[in-house]
Design a protein around this motif. Structure first.
Motif, PDB file in Angstrom:
ATOM      1  N   UNK A  15       0.722  -1.130  -0.040  1.00  0.00           N
ATOM      2  CA  UNK A  15       0.092   0.045   0.065  1.00  0.00           C
ATOM      3  C   UNK A  15       0.831   1.280   0.087  1.00  0.00           C
ATOM      4  N   UNK A  16       2.054   1.179   0.314  1.00  0.00           N
ATOM      5  CA  UNK A  16       2.992   2.166   0.254  1.00  0.00           C
ATOM      6  C   UNK A  16       2.857   3.094  -0.848  1.00  0.00           C
ATOM      7  N   UNK A  17       2.870   4.409  -0.928  1.00  0.00           N
ATOM      8  CA  UNK A  17       2.741   5.470  -1.885  1.00  0.00           C
ATOM      9  C   UNK A  17       1.131   5.485  -2.411  1.00  0.00           C
ATOM     10  N   UNK A  18       0.233   4.500  -2.035  1.00  0.00           N
ATOM     11  CA  UNK A  18      -1.171   4.383  -2.431  1.00  0.00           C
ATOM     12  C   UNK A  18      -1.817   5.740  -1.861  1.00  0.00           C
ATOM     13  N   UNK A  19      -2.872   6.177  -2.700  1.00  0.00           N
ATOM     14  CA  UNK A  19      -3.823   7.115  -2.208  1.00  0.00           C
ATOM     15  C   UNK A  19      -4.490   6.980  -0.770  1.00  0.00           C
ATOM     16  N   UNK A  20      -5.099   7.846  -0.230  1.00  0.00           N
ATOM     17  CA  UNK A  20      -5.641   7.705   1.238  1.00  0.00           C
ATOM     18  C   UNK A  20      -6.721   6.743   1.003  1.00  0.00           C
ATOM     19  N   UNK A  21      -7.714   7.021  -0.022  1.00  0.00           N
ATOM     20  CA  UNK A  21      -8.912   6.133  -0.259  1.00  0.00           C
ATOM     21  C   UNK A  21      -8.601   4.744  -0.603  1.00  0.00           C
ATOM     22  N   UNK A  22      -7.552   4.512  -1.429  1.00  0.00           N
ATOM     23  CA  UNK A  22      -7.176   2.979  -1.537  1.00  0.00           C
ATOM     24  C   UNK A  22      -6.664   2.678  -0.386  1.00  0.00           C
TER      25      UNK A  22
ATOM     26  N   UNK B  64     -19.066  12.545  -6.099  1.00  0.00           N
ATOM     27  CA  UNK B  64     -19.169  11.298  -5.774  1.00  0.00           C
ATOM     28  C   UNK B  64     -18.403  10.367  -6.617  1.00  0.00           C
ATOM     29  N   UNK B  65     -18.005  11.140  -8.002  1.00  0.00           N
ATOM     30  CA  UNK B  65     -17.216  10.465  -8.703  1.00  0.00           C
ATOM     31  C   UNK B  65     -15.712  10.489  -8.471  1.00  0.00           C
ATOM     32  N   UNK B  66     -15.606  11.418  -7.606  1.00  0.00           N
ATOM     33  CA  UNK B  66     -14.206  11.500  -7.094  1.00  0.00           C
ATOM     34  C   UNK B  66     -13.817  10.403  -5.795  1.00  0.00           C
ATOM     35  N   UNK B  67     -15.017  10.543  -4.994  1.00  0.00           N
ATOM     36  CA  UNK B  67     -14.916   9.579  -3.914  1.00  0.00           C
ATOM     37  C   UNK B  67     -15.099   8.261  -4.241  1.00  0.00           C
ATOM     38  N   UNK B  68     -15.750   7.961  -5.331  1.00  0.00           N
ATOM     39  CA  UNK B  68     -15.687   6.419  -5.976  1.00  0.00           C
ATOM     40  C   UNK B  68     -14.408   5.986  -6.687  1.00  0.00           C
ATOM     41  N   UNK B  69     -13.570   6.806  -6.745  1.00  0.00           N
ATOM     42  CA  UNK B  69     -12.039   6.799  -7.509  1.00  0.00           C
ATOM     43  C   UNK B  69     -12.405   6.432  -8.984  1.00  0.00           C
ATOM     44  N   UNK B  70     -13.546   7.169  -9.475  1.00  0.00           N
ATOM     45  CA  UNK B  70     -13.509   6.873 -10.948  1.00  0.00           C
ATOM     46  C   UNK B  70     -12.187   7.324 -11.688  1.00  0.00           C
TER      47      UNK B  70
ATOM     48  N   UNK C 271      -6.954  12.993  -2.180  1.00  0.00           N
ATOM     49  CA  UNK C 271      -7.065  11.617  -1.284  1.00  0.00           C
ATOM     50  C   UNK C 271      -7.488  10.610  -2.306  1.00  0.00           C
ATOM     51  N   UNK C 272      -8.177  10.633  -3.132  1.00  0.00           N
ATOM     52  CA  UNK C 272      -8.612   9.649  -4.188  1.00  0.00           C
ATOM     53  C   UNK C 272      -7.419   9.374  -5.267  1.00  0.00           C
ATOM     54  N   UNK C 273      -6.838  10.164  -5.439  1.00  0.00           N
ATOM     55  CA  UNK C 273      -5.851   9.936  -6.781  1.00  0.00           C
ATOM     56  C   UNK C 273      -4.286  10.059  -6.426  1.00  0.00           C
ATOM     57  N   UNK C 274      -4.104  10.517  -5.180  1.00  0.00           N
ATOM     58  CA  UNK C 274      -2.730  10.730  -4.819  1.00  0.00           C
ATOM     59  C   UNK C 274      -2.504  12.222  -4.298  1.00  0.00           C
ATOM     60  N   UNK C 275      -1.520  12.587  -3.663  1.00  0.00           N
ATOM     61  CA  UNK C 275      -1.255  13.875  -3.138  1.00  0.00           C
ATOM     62  C   UNK C 275      -0.353  14.539  -4.270  1.00  0.00           C
ATOM     63  N   UNK C 276       0.121  13.731  -5.125  1.00  0.00           N
ATOM     64  CA  UNK C 276       1.050  14.488  -6.232  1.00  0.00           C
ATOM     65  C   UNK C 276       0.070  15.296  -7.041  1.00  0.00           C
ATOM     66  N   UNK C 277      -0.896  14.945  -6.978  1.00  0.00           N
ATOM     67  CA  UNK C 277      -1.929  15.721  -7.999  1.00  0.00           C
ATOM     68  C   UNK C 277      -2.303  17.211  -7.607  1.00  0.00           C
TER      69      UNK C 277
END
Lengths: 542, 604
Positions: free
Chosen positions: A379-386, B388-394, B427-433
């Motif tokens: 899970x390392x480097x995965x987003x929060x929701x993942x 919703x789309x963001x929360x669902x990680x679409x 939070x859904x797609x990574x902080x790098x975003x």
């Protein structure tokens, strides 16, 4: 000379020819040449030396600055010495073992420095031009005439053509040579006089040459005003290539303080310069520039991007922390980003121990869930929701004081109810833990418990449908969809017959149920269910 | 220059011939007879298209062809004693070449080098070569290879990097290539009398063009010019259109399979073969020509009727009674028949894939959200859907696309919602975003509304106030008032299912009607960038086909790229108005390739 003759031969041949011709011209034109040269020197040599003595460090340098040599003794070369240097500079290509693929004046300029030192002190002054045009002549003479596009004339075209013409004539008509020479010299003298008045090619012309890809020289622009004019004209031309050429030239020939001052006044040039620094991986200079420009956000983002480029979580944590401190925290406009970066650090700090722990558990093989659903990736480097999804799979029941518990993750990142529900339902449905899902929605109220959801039960149903939930579970959630039409629509789409039949029954809509029944596969389970409802005497149909 | 026949599409393949000639010169100049060629991978497809394959290179004395590997600087190339590099002018490529040359030199290999930069030599590249100490050992050249004719009416520079370089990094190096390519078109087809610049960049390119052109001594004969009108469209004037989901067939093909340099590659799920099949998409393919610009709803039907046609031709042979008939059939029809059959089956397969994809997930709702964003209705629902789309990680790109659309049509997203979206997206797609958000803000695709921070109700109020897009929508009827029959469309909005007419094309339509910007002051106010025009040959009145008028041929040059939907809309406009359109662009993209070029790559 045919095309396929070896290059070396070609070169010996042509250089012999041209040197012969050269002696011819130079011997006669010595004084003129010297005059214009000297004139130029007097005008510009003083600042020349001064500018050249500035150390460029690792700054990008173009042709002329590449030559380390500067000999003050040569500041006033005698005419003959200057000429000799010229002719000797012509030789090396022929004698050197290196084959020279091209004879373009442009390249000759750059190869000369190694062989002739005094020559370069003049930068690209008049004598330079002669070498250029000589090259052209030898090319013109040879049968392998290249496309005219290849020949880039390094001087005012009229001068070149004059030389070219006269030399050709002197070859063919030796008798009128003297006459020719007089004529030639007169012309030269005139040109030289003109040159003394204005040695410069206009800035406009130079910019145009850069844009057209012709050869040019910027070295003639010695005064600050000229340099600025050059830059401003380049900016006005809209060509990034011209702009960066002017910028780099200024960088090389002005003090840092002056360069920065003038550059900062011209945003277009600044952007072009920044693009160059980035493409050139001159990252420190890039960051310094941003700092000087006070572009806090861009600098912070640039630094952040650098710090997350590592994969090792420990190193990443350190780097992001450092980045936060130096570039984000003091800037009020980056307050929001600051919070996000802190979250990232805290997430990484959580992911590491959880990952290590779970790897051990998985290897022990005692936990059922790890055996049934082996972890696909770290899970390392995965987003929060993942990460939340992961924790809902493997650590659902853990109390909040555990790092790996979904509840603690939710609290730490202040996840909304929606965010939590979407993910938790998805995770528990994958494990087919239907009671867990029910527990998520059950809220105890004043009059007993009630099912309530922030994301709408139609959406819950669609998650369950994707997870292949059994019909009775699906039906249960579909019945919670308040809007009847919507409920029927999605129930039919999901082929959840129980929900459709039950809805028609509750609506007491016998006609619709009859229609639906007729479309069902005879003798299937749902067919019998529908039939049972149709035959049910207790239902009071509308 | 041939006398312009009004309204006849000029032959754009002449540009290809020119490029070929120039390439020939570059390969053979200075006695470079037998040589190896090292090729920049980015140039392979355009080169293939221009030269028609490797045989051209062989004919011009190329022995071996190497691919320049950008990651591997250690590769040893062996081969002849003459070598030509054909590359894009980029700093890292110059460094690789310099490495090659100096290491070969140090090994004592004697070799002549020529570096040909496409489309031109750059100051920085020459500087690198000089710094690396190889300037004397190589010979520099450039080749006029910019616009590649992909079809009779499409010219593409095939430089997708243009968008990032110019719009994100503000690097204006590539503008000259745009201007230069127009210059060459004018050299072939005559100076274009009427020029309209939509957006700042268009004007810049036009000014640069005039600078390159210089003071011409020849008085241009405008009525004889083959092209009557030139539009220089700054992509920045319309970011909305590239973000709309494409529904014309060609656009869908690009969305699903990716069209590169006018070719699409179908995988085994369509071809039922082990190897993927590459198909050239162009107007000579009658069948394809019939469906490319159609709304997807029609395509299946058209393919079906085409299949029936083919079947009947195929059935013909059953009725043959004479051997000669059979012989005739085999000699003439069989090959083309089989080819058409294969072609047809690929497109049917592609349609199936498209339908499959659209049936998955909540495509309907997605389209609804997109359309109501464009119409400016149901704001709260739209915001909820995006959340919703963001929360669902679409899919990350489609989430971003909705966010950008929401921002563009509302002059930014209210501060509070913006922050929420940004947090949840990270939070859904990574902080790098957050870097992506920064990039998009810089370009102007996604930003928060200006002004003090609002609470939710006030924020929603801010959403409903008049935005520039809302005004434009009204002023130039971007949303059609009547429903469009997608089978027999009467409005260019059909390219987006009748929900929206592409702003870029609508502007072109308006300007072309008036041959200028008269009466467009209101519109100008709401456009993000300035307008500028230079009309030298007005054609008032209805009799525009008379001699002495500007040719009814329009060159539309998209600076920063365009989509197949826009091309379809312009073709439609052409049919409606009698103008012939030629589309030139820096690249053809779709929403994904457009956004991904400026997005931070996800870490995992």
């Amino acid at each position: 000379m045919s095309l396929d003759e070896p290059e070396d031969d070609y070169w010996t041949a042509s250089s012999v020819k041209s040197s012969k011709r050269k002696v011819n011209i130079f011997d006669d034109s010595v004084t003129v040449e010297a005059a214009s040269d000297l004139a130029k020197f007097q005008k510009s040599f003083a600042d020349d030396v001064e500018e050249e003595s500035i150390g460029w460090g690792d700054d990008p340098v173009s042709s002329v600055a590449m030559t380390p040599s500067k000999d003050p003794a040569l500041s006033r070369p005698t005419p003959s010495s200057s000429i000799k240097q010229d002719s000797s500079s012509k030789q090396p290509p022929a004698s050197s073992s290196l084959p020279r693929p091209s004879f373009q004046p442009h390249y000759t300029d750059t190869s000369v420095p190694s062989s002739s030192t005094s020559y370069m002190t003049h930068s690209r002054s008049r004598s330079d031009v002669i070498v250029g045009s000589m090259n052209k002549m030898s090319l013109v003479k040879s049968p392998s005439t290249p496309n005219p596009k290849d020949i880039r004339v390094d001087s005012e075209p009229d001068l070149t053509s004059v030389i070219g013409n006269s030399s050709k004539k002197s070859d063919s008509k030796p008798l009128s040579r003297q006459e020719q020479q007089i004529q030639f010299l007169e012309q030269q003298l005139m040109l030289a006089k003109k040159a003394i008045v204005s040695t410069q090619i206009s800035v406009d012309e130079t910019i145009k040459r850069i844009i057209l890809g012709q050869s040019y020289s910027l070295e003639q622009y010695k005064s600050k005003e000229d340099k600025l004019l050059l830059l401003d004209k380049a900016i006005a031309s809209h060509d990034g290539n011209a702009i960066i050429a002017a910028v780099i030239f200024m960088k090389r020939t002005l003090t840092d303080a002056l360069f920065n001052l003038e550059l900062l006044r011209r945003p277009v040039a600044v952007d072009q310069y920044l693009a160059y620094l980035k493409a050139h991986y001159n990252l420190n200079a890039y960051a310094n520039m941003l700092e000087m420009l006070n572009r806090t956000e861009e600098l912070a983002m640039f630094k952040y991007k650098q710090s997350v480029s590592v994969n090792d979580p420990a190193a990443k944590i350190q780097r992001v922390k450092g980045c936060l401190q130096s570039y984000f925290e003091m800037s009020p406009s980056l307050q929001h980003e600051c919070g996000l970066l802190k979250q990232q650090v805290s997430l990484l700090e959580r992911q590491r121990p959880v990952d290590v722990g779970d790897e051990m558990i998985e290897q022990e093989g005692k936990h059922l869930v790890f055996r049934q659903h082996p972890r696909k990736a770290s899970i390392i480097n995965m987003p929060v929701i993942t990460t939340l999804f992961y924790c809902c799979i493997y650590h659902y029941e853990e109390p909040e004081n555990y790092l790996s518990s979904p509840a603690s993750l939710r609290k730490e990142h202040q996840l909304t109810e929606k965010q939590y529900i979407w993910t938790a339902v998805r995770a528990r449905a994958m494990l087919r833990r239907w009671p867990d899902i029910e527990a998520l929605f059950l809220t105890k109220g004043f009059f007993g418990s009630k099912m309530k959801s922030v994301i709408g039960f139609d959406k819950v149903a669609s998650i369950l449908h994707k997870a292949d939930a059994p019909p009775e579970i699906l039906n249960k959630y579909l019945q919670l969809v308040d809007d009847v039409d919507r409920r029927l629509e999605i129930a039919q789409k999901m082929q959840c017959h129980d929900a459709v039949i039950e809805t028609y029954r509750n609506q007491r809509d016998r006609q619709s149920l009859q229609t639906y029944f007729s479309r069902l596969k005879p003798n299937s389970r749902e067919w019998y269910v529908a039939q049972g409802v149709l035959n049910d005497q207790t239902v009071k149909w509308k | 220059m041939a006398a312009a026949v009004s309204g006849k599409l000029p032959d754009v393949y002449r540009l290809q011939e020119l490029a070929k000639e120039d390439l020939k010169r570059c390969l053979n100049a200075n006695g470079f007879q037998d040589k190896d060629l090292v090729l920049d991978p980015d140039l392979m497809k355009p080169l293939d298209r221009i030269t028609g394959g490797a045989s051209f290179l062989k004919e011009n004395g190329v022995d071996k062809i190497f691919k320049l590997d950008r990651n591997d600087r250690q590769t040893k190339l062996v081969g002849r004693d003459k070598r030509v590099y054909l590359v894009k002018p980029k700093i890292n490529i110059m460094k690789i070449i310099a490495d090659h040359i100096s290491s070969e030199k140090s090994r004592g290999e004697k070799r002549q080098y020529r570096i040909v930069m496409v489309p031109r030599k750059l100051f920085l590249c020459e500087m690198i070569l000089e710094q690396e100490g190889v300037m004397g050992s190589c010979d520099l050249d450039q080749v006029d290879l910019d616009l590649v004719p992909l079809d009779v009416d499409i010219l593409s520079m095939e430089t997708p990097e243009f968008f990032k370089s110019y719009f994100l990094n503000n690097d204006s190096t590539m503008l000259q290539t745009v201007s230069n390519s127009i210059l060459r078109i004018q050299q072939l087809m005559g100076e274009i009398p009427n020029v309209y610049c939509l957006g700042k960049t268009g004007k810049m390119c036009y000014e640069l063009l005039k600078l390159i052109q210089g003071e011409s001594t020849i008085i241009p004969d405008y009525p004889r010019s083959e092209i009557g009108h030139l539009f220089l469209v700054d992509r920045g004037i319309d970011f909305v259109t590239p973000l709309c989901s494409q529904v014309v067939y060609e656009g869908l093909l690009d969305d699903m399979f990716g069209i590169q340099c006018g070719c699409v590659e179908f995988g085994p799920e369509i071809t039922q073969k082990d190897q993927p099949v590459k198909i050239r998409l162009h107007s000579e393919d009658q069948m394809y020509e019939g469906i490319r610009n159609q709304h997807f709803t029609n395509v299946f039907e058209l393919l079906k009727s085409k299949a029936q046609d083919l079947q009947s031709v195929s059935d013909k042979r059953k009725n043959f009674t004479k051997v000669s008939d059979m012989k005739d059939f085999v000699a003439n029809d069989l090959r083309s028949l089989n080819k058409s059959k294969a072609n047809l089956s690929y497109h049917i397969g592609a349609c199936e894939q498209i339908i499959k994809k659209k049936n998955k997930g909540d495509f309907q709702e997605f389209m609804q959200t997109e359309h109501s964003l464009l119409e400016g209705t149901g704001l709260k629902e739209n915001m909820n859907y995006i959340e919703d789309s963001i929360n669902k990680q679409n899919n990350m790109t489609s989430n971003l696309k909705l966010l950008c659309l929401a921002s563009l049509v509302n002059d930014g997203i209210p501060v509070k919602e913006y922050k929420t979206f940004k947090t949840q997206f990270a939070q859904s797609h990574g902080f790098e975003q957050i870097v992506t958000f920064h990039n998009l803000k810089k370009i102007g695709l996604l930003r928060e509304q200006e002004g003090p921070s609002h609470s939710m109700p006030a924020g929603m109020a801010a959403l409903t106030r008049n935005s520039s897009f809302k005004n434009l929508r009204k002023k130039i009827n971007l949303i059609p008032s009547v429903e469009t029959d997608l089978r027999r469309p009467c409005d260019m909005s059909y390219v987006f299912s009748g929900a929206y007419s592409p702003l870029s094309c609508k502007l072109i339509e308006q300007v072309l009607q008036k041959e200028g910007f008269q009466g467009m002051d209101e519109i100008k106010k709401y456009l993000p960038s300035e307008l500028h025009c230079h009309v030298r040959l007005k054609t008032p009145g209805p009799k525009t086909n008379q001699p002495g008028r500007a040719a009814k041929v329009v060159l539309v040059y998209f600076i920063g790229g365009c989509t197949y939907s826009e091309i379809a809309a312009l073709r439609f406009l052409g049919k409606q108005t009698g103008y012939k359109f030629i589309i030139a662009t820096t690249s053809i993209f779709n929403t994904n390739t457009f956004l991904e070029s400026v997005m931070e790559k996800p870490q995992v």
